[in-house]
Scaffold this motif. Structure first.
Motif: not given
Length: 124
Positions: A4, A9, A11-13, A15, A24-25, A40, A108
Motif C-alpha cells: 500500500t 481517493v 483510485r484503484q490501488q 493493496q 485492490v482498493s 479493475t 502504485n
C-alpha cells in the motif's frame, strides 16, 4: 505482502497480492487482473504465452488513454513478446515487463505520481 502507498481517493490501488489473486482498493480478486486508475477487470490469462493484443483491448481502449503498461509476468521476470510491445506502442502505450510482485509496487508508485498507468497482472 502489503504494498500500500498513499493515492488519491477513488483510485484503484493494489493493496496486496498473494497466491491466486490480489486485493485492490479493499476488494479481493481471484486470478489475473487488468488494473487501471478508474477500474479493475478480471483478465483471463494464466501465463505470458496467453498475453495477446486482443487480451489487452480494455487497456488499448481506455479513456483517458494509458501511456504506461506495467506487465506483471508471474513469479519471475520474462520479457514481453516483441509483437505485443510493437502493437501496444502503435497505440502510444509503452510496456514495462517485470515479475508480478514488482509490477504491483511499480504500478502504485506511478499511480501516486498521477501517471496514466495500467497494470496487467498475471496471478502468482
Amino acid at each position: 505482502m502489503e504494498v500500500t502507498r498513499v493515492v488519491a481517493v477513488g483510485r484503484q490501488q493494489i493493496q496486496a497480492y498473494r497466491e491466486g489473486g490480489f486485493t485492490v482498493s479493499g476488494i479481493w480478486h481471484e486470478g489475473s487482473l487488468l488494473v487501471m486508475p478508474e477500474r479493475t477487470l478480471p483478465w483471463r490469462v494464466d501465463g505470458l504465452p496467453a498475453v495477446t493484443v486482443d487480451s489487452m483491448a480494455p487497456i488499448v481502449g481506455a479513456d483517458p488513454a494509458v501511456e504506461i503498461l506495467i506487465l506483471g509476468c508471474g513469479r519471475q521476470f520474462a520479457p514481453a513478446p516483441p509483437s505485443l510491445r510493437d502493437a501496444l506502442r502503435a497505440h502510444g502505450i509503452v510496456v514495462e515487463a517485470m515479475a508480478t510482485p514488482a509490477a504491483c509496487r511499480t504500478y502504485n508508485v506511478l499511480l501516486a505520481e498521477d501517471r496514466r498507468v495500467a497494470a496487467a497482472l498475471i496471478a502468482v
